[in-house]
Each structure stands twice: as C-alpha cells, then as structure tokens.
Write a protein that holds these residues in place. Structure first.
Motif, mmCIF file in Angstrom:
data_model
loop_
_atom_site.group_PDB
_atom_site.id
_atom_site.type_symbol
_atom_site.label_atom_id
_atom_site.label_comp_id
_atom_site.label_asym_id
_atom_site.label_seq_id
_atom_site.Cartn_x
_atom_site.Cartn_y
_atom_site.Cartn_z
ATOM 1 N N PHE A 154 0.834 -1.192 0.000
ATOM 2 C CA PHE A 154 0.000 0.000 0.000
ATOM 3 C C PHE A 154 0.875 1.250 0.000
ATOM 4 O O PHE A 154 1.849 1.339 0.756
ATOM 5 C CB PHE A 154 -0.890 0.048 1.250
ATOM 6 N N LEU A 155 0.530 2.210 -0.844
ATOM 7 C CA LEU A 155 1.121 3.546 -0.802
ATOM 8 C C LEU A 155 0.059 4.444 -0.182
ATOM 9 O O LEU A 155 -0.967 4.727 -0.802
ATOM 10 C CB LEU A 155 1.496 4.030 -2.199
ATOM 11 N N GLY A 156 0.287 4.836 1.063
ATOM 12 C CA GLY A 156 -0.798 5.467 1.805
ATOM 13 C C GLY A 156 -1.870 4.414 2.048
ATOM 14 O O GLY A 156 -1.587 3.315 2.531
ATOM 15 N N ASP A 157 -3.100 4.707 1.656
ATOM 16 C CA ASP A 157 -4.193 3.736 1.778
ATOM 17 C C ASP A 157 -4.525 3.070 0.458
ATOM 18 O O ASP A 157 -5.531 2.368 0.345
ATOM 19 C CB ASP A 157 -5.450 4.429 2.328
ATOM 20 N N ASN A 158 -3.704 3.292 -0.566
ATOM 21 C CA ASN A 158 -3.983 2.739 -1.898
ATOM 22 C C ASN A 158 -3.178 1.480 -2.158
ATOM 23 O O ASN A 158 -1.952 1.458 -1.991
ATOM 24 C CB ASN A 158 -3.662 3.770 -2.982
ATOM 25 N N LEU A 159 -3.854 0.420 -2.582
ATOM 26 C CA LEU A 159 -3.190 -0.816 -2.977
ATOM 27 C C LEU A 159 -2.520 -0.593 -4.329
ATOM 28 O O LEU A 159 -3.173 -0.250 -5.305
ATOM 29 C CB LEU A 159 -4.221 -1.948 -3.084
ATOM 30 N N ILE A 160 -1.190 -0.798 -4.392
ATOM 31 C CA ILE A 160 -0.474 -0.540 -5.640
ATOM 32 C C ILE A 160 0.234 -1.776 -6.192
ATOM 33 O O ILE A 160 0.647 -1.796 -7.349
ATOM 34 C CB ILE A 160 0.555 0.593 -5.484
ATOM 35 N N SER A 161 0.378 -2.830 -5.373
ATOM 36 C CA SER A 161 1.037 -4.038 -5.855
ATOM 37 C C SER A 161 0.575 -5.229 -5.030
ATOM 38 O O SER A 161 0.353 -5.101 -3.817
ATOM 39 C CB SER A 161 2.565 -3.892 -5.752
#
Length: 229
Positions: A121-128
């Motif tokens: 997670f980058l911040g609260d965003n799933l990125i990988s």
C-alpha cells in the motif's frame, strides 16, 4: 536530432480511459480501475458465461496452489459474480509504504512447496500484490515466511527507488507486517493473523473473513456513476 525529437516526442492523449486491459473511470473521490471486459472474455472462452457465482474464489478445505479443474472452475464462478468489482484509488499524501506478507507453508499437496502472498500500500492505496508458488521447497514454515518477507521487501525497495526518481522520496521506513516471524528502509513487524491482509493471497477463507480483507484491499463495487463500465 530534429528527427529524433519528433519521433520520440511525448503526446498528451487526454484523460486515461483504458490501459493494458484496465478500464479507468474518474469519480468524485478518485479513480476506479476495472477489468470486467477482460474477465468476461475469459469466462466466455471457458464456456461459463451463464454459470452461477460463488462467494469466495477458494474453498477453505482446498489448497490455492492446487489448480486442478475443480479449483479453476470455482475461481471462474467467483469472477462471474464480481465482474463489476474493481480497485478504488484515492488521493492521499505520498508519505509511507506499508506491506503485508504471508506464506502457506508446504501448502501444495503434490510438491509440498509453499505459496507466498503479499500486498503493498502507498498510503491507503493498494499498488502491488502477488500470489505465487515458491520456486524451492522450504524445510520449515519459518523459511517459507522469510522467503515471503524477502519478496515483499524487494518489491517495496523497487517502489521506494521509483518514487525517488519521480522526486517523491519517502522519509519513513517501509513497514512490513508478517504474522509469523532489519531495520533501515524496511522494518518487519508482527501482525495478528486476524489482521493479516495478505492471507487472502495464500489460503481459502470463510466468506466473512474474505469479505473483510477484500474491503481492506479497496476492491469492491464501483461508484453508482460507473455502473456498466
């Protein structure tokens, strides 16, 4: 030089709408990423366009790594019922990377190899995210977990370097949460199994727990304005 300049000039193609099979829709809170068209094509190719949906992709008594016909059909049944689901991304300050990693030690009944799973997670965003059978046999559950940790730390370091190149360096260490098991750019911390989001990539789960983790990954139905995308 003039030829090279014109040949490799970057072009503004307008708002992003479709990229590598992913439909991108802008809504008031952020972005909604969906692969409904691509997933629908796979289901149609398998002759299962009219199949009944299942609530989870993997049976709790079934091993994720054992992809025989029965397991594959269940996954397609689940996809059929969640075609309209997608990944939500929201604007957040770029401050920290947080990762979760899990391993299903010796989970494959045929090879006894383990499955590693992680999400970043980058911040609260799933990125990988990843769910993959380990290439070698682990002699203990601890070794299987360490291999999983090594994979997600490598992935996290790649993202840190990418953000650095984009002039968004991270000042905080990456936190890596593992439920079974260093310091510097990454810190490996313990997290109770009940809050180990990455377990969704390695094991079959009861529906209530699966739904909780799915929501934690920001994978859910689209905003009302993007229905039918």
């Amino acid at each position: 030089m003039a030829l090279l300049t014109s040949e490799f000039a970057m072009k503004d193609l307008g708002p992003l709408c479709y990229f590598f099979g992913i439909a991108v829709t802008k809504h008031i809170d952020g972005l909604f990423l969906s692969q409904s068209t691509y997933a629908g094509e796979i289901i149609a190719r398998a002759g299962m366009a009219s199949c009944k949906p299942s609530t989870t992709p993997v049976d709790t008594k079934q091993k994720l790594v054992c992809l025989h016909m029965l397991a594959l059909k269940r996954i397609l049944h689940y996809v059929q019922g969640t075609l309209h689901y997608g990944l939500h991304l929201y604007p957040f300050p770029i401050e920290k990377l947080i990762s979760y990693t899990d391993a299903d030690s010796g989970g494959c009944p045929d090879t006894r190899r383990s499955t590693s799973g992680y999400c970043v997670f980058l911040g609260d965003n799933l990125i990988s995210w990843s769910s993959k059978r380990q290439p070698t046999l682990s002699r203990s559950s601890a070794k299987a977990e360490y291999r999983g940790v090594a994979n997600v730390v490598s992935e996290s370091c790649w993202f840190r370097n990418l953000l650095l190149e984009l002039h968004f360096p991270l000042s905080q260490a990456t936190l890596v949460y593992c439920d079974n098991v260093a310091r510097g750019q990454a810190r490996v911390l313990h997290v109770p199994s009940r809050h180990q989001i990455a377990v969704v990539f390695t094991k079959g789960l009861p529906r209530v727990l699966f739904d909780d983790f799915q929501i934690s990954l920001n994978v859910r139905e689209p905003p009302a304005s993007t229905e039918g995308v």
